[in-house]
Motif scaffolding. Structure first.
Motif, short mmCIF file in Angstrom:
data_model
loop_
_atom_site.label_atom_id
_atom_site.label_comp_id
_atom_site.label_asym_id
_atom_site.label_seq_id
_atom_site.Cartn_x
_atom_site.Cartn_y
_atom_site.Cartn_z
N ASP A 88 6.34 -8.90 -10.09
CA ASP A 88 6.07 -9.16 -8.68
C ASP A 88 6.20 -7.91 -7.82
OD1 ASP A 88 8.75 -8.80 -8.88
OD2 ASP A 88 9.34 -10.66 -7.91
N GLU A 89 6.50 -6.76 -8.43
CA GLU A 89 6.64 -5.49 -7.70
C GLU A 89 7.62 -5.62 -6.55
OE1 GLU A 89 2.76 -4.21 -6.57
OE2 GLU A 89 2.16 -3.73 -8.62
N LYS A 90 8.68 -6.36 -6.80
CA LYS A 90 9.73 -6.53 -5.79
C LYS A 90 10.37 -5.19 -5.45
CE LYS A 90 12.93 -8.91 -3.49
NZ LYS A 90 12.64 -9.77 -2.32
N TYR A 91 10.61 -4.38 -6.46
CA TYR A 91 11.26 -3.08 -6.27
C TYR A 91 10.32 -1.97 -6.73
CZ TYR A 91 15.24 -6.27 -6.26
OH TYR A 91 16.08 -7.31 -6.01
N THR A 92 10.29 -0.91 -5.94
CA THR A 92 9.51 0.28 -6.29
C THR A 92 10.39 1.51 -6.09
OG1 THR A 92 7.45 -0.78 -5.60
CG2 THR A 92 7.43 1.61 -5.85
N ILE A 93 10.50 2.35 -7.14
CA ILE A 93 11.25 3.60 -7.04
C ILE A 93 10.24 4.74 -7.08
CG2 ILE A 93 13.02 5.05 -8.09
CD1 ILE A 93 14.21 2.55 -9.37
N PHE A 94 10.13 5.47 -5.98
CA PHE A 94 9.15 6.53 -5.86
C PHE A 94 9.64 7.80 -6.56
CE2 PHE A 94 8.44 3.73 -2.20
CZ PHE A 94 7.08 3.45 -2.35
N ASP A 95 8.74 8.78 -6.65
CA ASP A 95 9.07 10.05 -7.32
C ASP A 95 10.21 10.79 -6.63
OD1 ASP A 95 7.11 9.57 -9.18
OD2 ASP A 95 5.59 10.76 -8.16
N ASN A 96 10.36 10.59 -5.34
CA ASN A 96 11.46 11.24 -4.61
C ASN A 96 12.74 10.41 -4.64
OD1 ASN A 96 10.77 9.15 -2.94
ND2 ASN A 96 10.56 10.40 -1.08
N SER A 97 12.77 9.38 -5.51
CA SER A 97 13.93 8.50 -5.74
C SER A 97 14.19 7.51 -4.61
CB SER A 97 15.20 9.33 -5.99
OG SER A 97 15.03 10.19 -7.10
N THR A 98 13.28 7.39 -3.65
CA THR A 98 13.40 6.37 -2.59
C THR A 98 13.11 4.99 -3.18
OG1 THR A 98 12.81 7.91 -0.82
CG2 THR A 98 12.47 5.57 -0.39
N ARG A 111 12.01 1.05 -2.51
CA ARG A 111 11.39 0.10 -1.58
C ARG A 111 11.64 -1.31 -2.09
NH1 ARG A 111 5.05 0.29 -0.84
NH2 ARG A 111 5.17 -0.59 -2.96
N VAL A 112 12.14 -2.17 -1.17
CA VAL A 112 12.35 -3.58 -1.48
C VAL A 112 11.40 -4.38 -0.60
CG1 VAL A 112 14.04 -5.43 -1.70
CG2 VAL A 112 14.78 -3.04 -1.92
N THR A 113 10.54 -5.20 -1.21
CA THR A 113 9.53 -5.95 -0.47
C THR A 113 9.88 -7.42 -0.41
OG1 THR A 113 8.19 -6.29 -2.46
CG2 THR A 113 7.75 -4.31 -1.18
N ASP A 114 9.19 -8.11 0.52
CA ASP A 114 9.32 -9.57 0.70
C ASP A 114 10.80 -9.98 0.70
OD1 ASP A 114 8.59 -12.22 1.03
OD2 ASP A 114 8.35 -12.57 -1.13
N ARG A 173 13.51 -11.55 7.52
CA ARG A 173 13.05 -12.15 6.27
C ARG A 173 11.55 -12.00 6.14
NH1 ARG A 173 11.43 -17.34 5.16
NH2 ARG A 173 12.09 -18.02 7.25
N GLY A 174 11.10 -11.60 4.92
CA GLY A 174 9.68 -11.42 4.66
C GLY A 174 9.18 -10.00 4.84
N THR A 175 10.00 -9.11 5.41
CA THR A 175 9.58 -7.73 5.62
C THR A 175 10.01 -6.86 4.43
OG1 THR A 175 11.62 -7.23 6.84
CG2 THR A 175 9.72 -8.01 8.11
N SER A 176 9.79 -5.54 4.55
CA SER A 176 10.16 -4.58 3.51
C SER A 176 11.04 -3.48 4.11
CB SER A 176 8.91 -3.95 2.88
OG SER A 176 8.07 -4.93 2.32
N VAL A 177 11.87 -2.86 3.26
CA VAL A 177 12.72 -1.76 3.71
C VAL A 177 12.65 -0.63 2.69
CG1 VAL A 177 14.32 -3.26 4.96
CG2 VAL A 177 14.77 -2.70 2.56
N LEU A 178 13.00 0.58 3.15
CA LEU A 178 13.08 1.77 2.30
C LEU A 178 14.52 2.29 2.34
CD1 LEU A 178 9.83 3.67 3.35
CD2 LEU A 178 10.20 2.38 1.25
#
Length: 308
Positions: free
Chosen positions: A174-184, A186-189, A138-143
């Motif tokens: 809150d930038e909870k989710y980020t979708i990068f150009d390579n479609s990866t 990222r889910v934070t916090d 809990r509290g970390t980020s994943v890709l």
């Protein structure tokens, strides 16, 4: 008789009657009105390798005429076992391949009426590396990865990430989710409510593929509390066991090696000595215990000779 601007309503039996002094004669004539319109013309149909596809050709009129389908003016398509003709004139091609790409012609027999249809067959979209199941604190980020291949002839594609049925967007405040150009993704916090199934969906003009993975959140506080409960339970159990052993030793009959004398002055019995000290230390002529310095727990002593 001449009929002009005929239409479907003019379909009928027409009679021509001729009469003279000798009698009359009637000739019947049936008027067929053929709908010279077949549609739609110039349709482009897209499919991926292995799909079934319909090529439309709607022709109507009386009398019904035979429909002929050809691919780029070659042999008739109906000779191909993968092709079936619908009553309206539309054909169905089963399990198409790249060799089926091209221009098709639908025409009515004995007329110069025809339409064309184009078939384009593309490579199927494939997800090479999809997201993998992860366990995170809990509290970390994943890709989460989503690597795929799309036929370059397609004009474009769309990548959609979902959490369950919810479509994710990287435009949240809150930038909870980020979708990068390579479609990866990222889910934070990460929090406990982020435990769910996530999916990567690739959508093109001709197909759609999806890959799934799950995120499981581990709460370190809950994990520490669980370990504390386990340790506390084990400690209490050990203390209870120690108290039980001590109580049992005190309440049990003391046992040790004793000797009984007889008239000849020799010992007649041996007794096994166990853990606890003998209950009597009397020094009389009948019983005599070993000196404490000579005792050894859990040992059977040999027969002793009693000297008076």
């Amino acid at each position: 008789m001449t009929l002009r601007d005929v239409n479907i309503e003019d379909i009928a039996v027409y009679q021509c009657e001729a009469t003279n002094v000798h009698g009359s004669i009637v000739i019947n004539a049936f008027l067929y009105v053929v709908d010279l319109t077949c549609f739609p013309d110039g349709v482009i149909s897209k499919a991926v390798d292995g799909d079934d596809i319909m090529l439309p050709c709607e022709c109507s009129g009386l009398p019904p005429l035979y429909i002929i389908w050809k691919r780029q003016d070659t042999v008739p398509l109906l000779s191909d076992p993968r092709v079936s003709l619908e009553p309206s004139g539309t054909i169905k091609l089963s399990s198409v391949s790249h060799n089926d790409s091209g221009l098709y012609t639908c025409s009515r027999e004995n007329t110069n009426i025809s339409i064309t249809a184009e078939l384009q067959v593309f490579n199927r979209t494939v997800i090479l590396t999809g997201p993998q199941d992860v366990r995170a604190l809990r509290g970390t980020s994943v890709l989460l990865d989503c690597c795929f291949v799309v036929d370059p002839r397609l004009s474009g594609y769309q990548v959609v990430w979902r959490k369950g049925d919810q479509k994710l967007s990287d435009s949240s405040v809150d930038e909870k989710y980020t979708i990068f150009d390579n479609s990866t993704l990222r889910v934070t916090d990460l929090q406990l409510n982020d435990t769910a199934e996530y999916s990567c969906e690739v959508i093109t003009d001709v197909d759609k593929v999806t890959a799934h993975a799950s995120i499981t959140i581990i709460d370190p506080d809950r994990f520490s509390t669980k370990n504390w409960l386990i340790r506390t339970t084990c400690t209490i159990g050990l203390l209870v066991l120690i108290v039980f052993i001590i109580t049992w030793c005190k309440d049990s009959e003391y046992r040790g090696l004793r000797t009984r004398g007889n008239s000849e002055g020799t010992n007649m019995e041996d007794v096994h000595y166990e853990n606890c000290t003998p209950g009597s230390t009397r020094d009389d002529s009948t019983y005599q215990s070993l000196h404490p310095a000579a005792r050894d727990q859990d040992q059977t002593y040999s027969t002793l000779t009693h000297h008076t």
